[in-house]
Design an enzyme around this catalytic site. Structure first.
Site, mmCIF file in Angstrom:
data_model
loop_
_atom_site.group_PDB
_atom_site.id
_atom_site.type_symbol
_atom_site.label_atom_id
_atom_site.label_comp_id
_atom_site.label_asym_id
_atom_site.label_seq_id
_atom_site.Cartn_x
_atom_site.Cartn_y
_atom_site.Cartn_z
ATOM 1 N N GLU A 25 0.821 -1.214 0.000
ATOM 2 C CA GLU A 25 0.000 0.000 0.000
ATOM 3 C C GLU A 25 0.856 1.265 0.000
ATOM 4 O OE1 GLU A 25 -4.036 0.288 1.725
ATOM 5 O OE2 GLU A 25 -2.944 1.250 3.372
ATOM 6 N N GLU B 71 -6.037 -7.513 6.387
ATOM 7 C CA GLU B 71 -5.617 -6.115 6.270
ATOM 8 C C GLU B 71 -5.188 -5.557 7.625
ATOM 9 O OE1 GLU B 71 -8.399 -3.578 4.034
ATOM 10 O OE2 GLU B 71 -9.649 -5.361 3.865
ATOM 11 N N SER B 72 -4.149 -4.750 7.609
ATOM 12 C CA SER B 72 -3.677 -3.980 8.773
ATOM 13 C C SER B 72 -2.991 -4.868 9.815
ATOM 14 C CB SER B 72 -4.816 -3.214 9.449
ATOM 15 O OG SER B 72 -5.414 -2.308 8.567
#
Length: 384
Positions: A17, A178-179
């Protein structure tokens, strides 16, 4: 290649990202160059890119345009989208997929955007953060499904809850964790729970060299230091860069640990059992059958009750010249064990291509007491 298809191949894929800041962490990389990062992430092994186009993250559609010009990878446009006109503009700017947040969309709105995206040739990453949202994603036919460890209301990270959701996600969908991915071990935890891909942003943007950091996260095989009995040896293994810490709980082993010791967040703990599976306070269990009063040759790696990898080992207190050839024939995710050492692990990796390598007796000064220099040399040999 379509965004979804890029994530659906064998092994764990990474979505790298690009963002300059985040509401939770503030400035991350204010001078980020989307074109350069896009090019560099592709060379480092990313399967797809995510580009923040929202000004709250320091992004804009021009960042998407710049990234598109610099890479052939599929690009996810990330923001807070609510109408089809936004999707049309993103498609024109070069997006291959868009993020849809179920937190902000009811089923009718989400279904409308999914239909609009299909009409534009866009894939969608439908993001959920809770069991009800995951159920909605499945019902809407979302594929891929993103499961965010971060609560977007509080910005708090809960990796355990995320992994539970990953494990519950439909197996016929591509699943993205995600994350909160800051280490190989955390990425591996998502993979073993059932994730096909991880989306990594802040960890890369904070790094002095984002490309090198991505390569570190994707590096395989993982390294397991087994037969740990002392806290100082756990520390030595962690500092050397090992990803998995093994604690042998079998009574007959000279390397028996009295318990599973705490490990840092950069490692996963593995309880090594012989005989029957029993509850152990560890991330994973390596289970051998018992034969003739000792462990059987091979084992299975378990996450809960689910097998997630095979373990190819040597026979109990014996050698086998065909060990590597035999291990190379194992299908699926493989942990390679059996007298691995700094001196022979490169040859073993070249012959077998395992998911992880597992060393114990060859890294000791005596049974159950590790040699920090040998651990360090082993990890360096694996990573070289």
């Amino acid at each position: 290649m379509r965004f979804r298809d890029a994530l659906a191949g064998p092994g764990l894929a990474a979505i790298a990202e690009i963002k300059r800041r985040s509401p939770s962490a503030g400035d991350l990389r204010p001078d980020a160059d989307p074109a350069r990062l896009a090019h560099d992430f592709e060379t480092a092994g990313a399967s797809a890119l995510s580009v923040l186009v929202d000004e709250r993250f320091g992004g804009s559609t021009s960042d998407l345009v710049a990234a598109r010009a610099a890479t052939s990878l599929p690009i996810l446009a990330k923001g807070f989208f609510a109408d089809s006109g936004e999707l049309e503009a993103l498609r024109r700017a070069g997006a291959d997929a868009v993020l849809l947040l179920l937190r902000d969309l009811d089923d009718r709105a989400a279904a409308g955007l999914l239909e609009a995206a299909r009409g534009l040739g866009l894939d969608t990453l439908v993001e959920a953060h809770s069991a009800p949202e995951l159920e909605r994603a499945g019902r809407l036919g979302a594929d891929p499904i993103g499961l965010n460890a971060r609560d977007l209301s509080t910005f708090e990270i809960d990796r355990g809850a995320q992994l539970d959701l990953v494990a519950e996600a439909p197996r016929d969908r591509v699943v993205v964790a995600e994350s909160g991915i800051e280490s190989r071990a955390q990425a591996a935890a998502a993979e073993l729970a059932g994730a096909d891909a991880v989306l990594v942003g802040s960890t890369l943007m904070r790094a002095p060299d984002p490309t090198a950091r991505l390569r570190e996260l994707l590096a395989r095989p993982l390294v397991k230091s087994c037969g740990l009995t002392r806290a100082e040896d756990v520390t030595a293994a962690s500092e050397a860069g090992a990803d998995l810490a093994g604690f042998i709980l079998a009574e007959e082993s000279p390397r028996r640990a009295h318990r599973v010791l705490p490990v840092p967040e950069t490692m996963l703990s593995v309880a090594v059992l012989v005989g029957e599976h029993q509850a152990a306070p560890a991330d994973l269990v390596q289970l051998y059958a018992r034969e003739n009063g000792h462990r059987a040759r091979d084992a299975v790696l378990l996450r809960g009750d689910e097998p997630v990898a095979s373990v190819a080992d040597l026979p109990w207190q014996e050698d086998d010249p065909s060990h590597l050839a035999r291990a190379a024939g194992v299908q699926g995710r493989l942990v390679l064990a059996g007298k691995l050492a700094p001196e022979n692990v490169r040859e073993a990796i070249a012959a077998v291509r395992p998911w992880a390598v597992d060393a114990s007796s060859q890294l000791e000064v005596s049974p159950g007491t590790k040699d920090p220099d040998r651990i360090r040399a082993f990890v360096e040999a694996v990573r070289s």
